[in-house]
Design an enzyme around this catalytic site. Sequence first.
Site, PDB file in Angstrom:
ATOM      1  CG  HIS A 124      -1.742   1.214   1.289  1.00 28.73           C
ATOM      2  ND1 HIS A 124      -3.252   0.873   0.749  1.00 28.73           N
ATOM      3  CD2 HIS A 124      -1.188   2.466   1.911  1.00 28.73           C
ATOM      4  CE1 HIS A 124      -3.365   1.968   1.303  1.00 28.73           C
ATOM      5  NE2 HIS A 124      -2.914   3.581   1.826  1.00 28.73           N
ATOM      6  CD  GLU A 125       1.813   3.476   4.061  1.00 27.44           C
ATOM      7  OE1 GLU A 125       1.667   4.766   3.141  1.00 27.44           O
ATOM      8  OE2 GLU A 125       0.557   3.698   4.525  1.00 27.44           O
ATOM      9  CG  HIS A 141       0.468   5.855  -0.880  1.00 28.79           C
ATOM     10  ND1 HIS A 141      -0.419   6.420  -1.400  1.00 28.79           N
ATOM     11  CD2 HIS A 141      -0.596   5.371   0.703  1.00 28.79           C
ATOM     12  CE1 HIS A 141      -1.455   6.800  -0.653  1.00 28.79           C
ATOM     13  NE2 HIS A 141      -1.756   5.698   0.705  1.00 28.79           N
ATOM     14  CG  HIS A 168       0.538   8.753  -6.967  1.00 26.35           C
ATOM     15  ND1 HIS A 168      -0.513   9.787  -6.084  1.00 26.35           N
ATOM     16  CD2 HIS A 168      -0.708   8.975  -8.003  1.00 26.35           C
ATOM     17  CE1 HIS A 168      -1.869   9.624  -6.724  1.00 26.35           C
ATOM     18  NE2 HIS A 168      -1.538  10.292  -7.557  1.00 26.35           N
TER      19      HIS A 168
HETATM   20 ZN    ZN Z   1      -2.822   5.275   1.358  1.00 29.28          ZN
END
Ligand code: ZN
Length: 682
Positions: free
Chosen positions: A469-470, A473, A476
């Site tokens: 998940h991290e 990010h 991104h």
């Molecule tokens: Zn998040």
Amino acid sequence: MNVNPLLQDWKTPYGLPPFGSVQAQHFEPAFERAIAEHRAEIDAIANQTAAPSFENTIAALDRSGRNLDRIDNFFHNLAASETSSALQAVQVRMAPVLAAHSSETYMHRGLYERIDALHAQRESLALTPEQRRVLERYHSDFVRSGARFEPAAQQRYAQVMGRLAELTTRFGQNVLADETAFQLVLRGEVDAAGLPEFVRAAMREAARERGLGDAMLVTLSRSHIVPFLTFSERRDLREQAWRAWTTRGEHDGEHDNRGIAREILTLRNEQARLHGYASFADYALTDTMAGRQGAVLDLLKQVWEPAKRRAADEQQALEALALARGEPGVIEPWDWRYYAEKVRQQRYDLDEATIKPYFPLDRMIEAAFDCAQRLFGLRFVAQPGVAAYHPDVQVYEVRGADDALIGIFLHDNFARPTKRSGAWMSSYRYQSRNGQVTLPIVVNNNNFAKGAAGEPTLLSFDDAHTLFHEFGHGLHGLLSDVTYERLSGTAVLRDFVELPSQLFEHWLEEPEVLRRHARHYRTGEAIPQDLIDKLHRARHFNQGYETVRYAASALVDMAVHALTDREAPDVVAFEREELARLGVPASAGMNHRLTHFQHLFAGSGYAAGYYVYLWAEVLDADGYQAFREAGDPFDAQVAARLRRYVYSSGNSLEPTAAYRSFRGRAPTPQAMLEQRGLVEPA
Ligand SMILES: [Zn+2]
């Protein structure tokens, strides 16, 4: 103190902060100087005699304050990941000063008049789509920060923002204080009953790090508390740990967050009123994809009743199991995870202790890097010679398919007392090419319990999800490919920001990825197919509980920020009444109670915004289907569209349009509901 390293040239690899030479007392004088420099830059833009143009106003504004940004980013990252009482004191003193500078900038009359003039002529300025977007974003930032208010209202607004900055800083520090203060020391087999060896090893390591000899230590880090509640046979100790975990911020004394949360809510209501909105939720939601409370509540409603029904079924199964074992059939909140694990073992023949050996942290990091390479051609090259702020932090060069350097990635994976709880991505520097090319420096923070010395750190499947998940990010931020910093990477509308992170979690679930990377830490043997099958079959297990806890938190967040009273209520009483009104089962509770809900009160990013995870889940579940439809989780064409419209576009595209361009159509919630097991597959 003669030489302040923050104010020198940072002669460091990649322009990283001068980690080794900076001390807490260097920050305030550096902030002061950088704020004065930025103020001069702003005045120069506002006071120039040339008529406003995109270049001399918007582009110049976007280039301004870079020195302040790099000091501020360094400071805030350090205060989150490796704090000290000296840094905390600086944080409390600087919060209102930085807020005042921000208010001064965004209420700068001369500057706003130029932006507003350009905004009024935006159709005739022959702007590129990105230029038009950044002009609109800046205009909206200024309006939403009070640029159009009368002077008296501006003055009051600045006071409110200054006080909010101070209160949100203290809120976060208080949570950390309660987390650090708690120590449940386990000695001997009686205390440790039920804990598998991997849990004991992590707890022994935590005790050793804190000088507690060969005891085992349960801290309030999620990676301790969740396994403890899952495995400990000591109901009394589970209760003790659970109570400490869920009452953070709710104790009399200097770390009490009850009054702070209440004052924050009162001030947010005033902030909203100054803008002409009845509630903070109304104000906050106007700048989101959802747009209004109704849209958020409609989404939450789609999961709420089905999730409650499912949780009730789950609870029945837990009660039946407890009774069958001759134990009391009443499930208290500290019992849920314990019995759920037993039911999971029985129903799916799946237990955490069998899974974990296949998820050593190092291999899961390789897995994340490998997926980034197969999707986007990225290579992560470790730089063991480059030191960061703590020896556990790994620094990587990130290289694109043509081997060009595109950014720097810092990976900070372990829990420690000087680090905030939770997991998050942040930046030391944002990608842009306005004037000069600036490469992103991105950090991922996790709070995994470190394995014992010489032993690998083993993740749970949940932990591995957090890692991915991290990392999503992180991508991104790293893949950002825009001109203007204001639009860079994660600077998107906040109900879009969880799309790249949650989407990336899907690759962890791919059997192909698991077979390649989930290998036994001792033997190197790939995870057996039947264990992958069991993981998939158990995917919906306990989702009623998880969804109830998440949605209850999102609903309480929305309700407390939707209040229109000038004076906020007692938050503990409000929360209790709201949970009762919603019919939240006491045995489940919520993910974050208001007195330690850092998403809402240790900053403002997720205030009236905890719903964004579910909003983005509609997009990620629907979006991942594009790879399914292509028949290949690494399909090159889908990956190229994903990169172009999602991971690299930052805020340069309107998010609804960006998603459509990626997917070829608007999203539907069906895939999200299926993913949570709340509806039958269509
Ligand atoms: Zn998040």
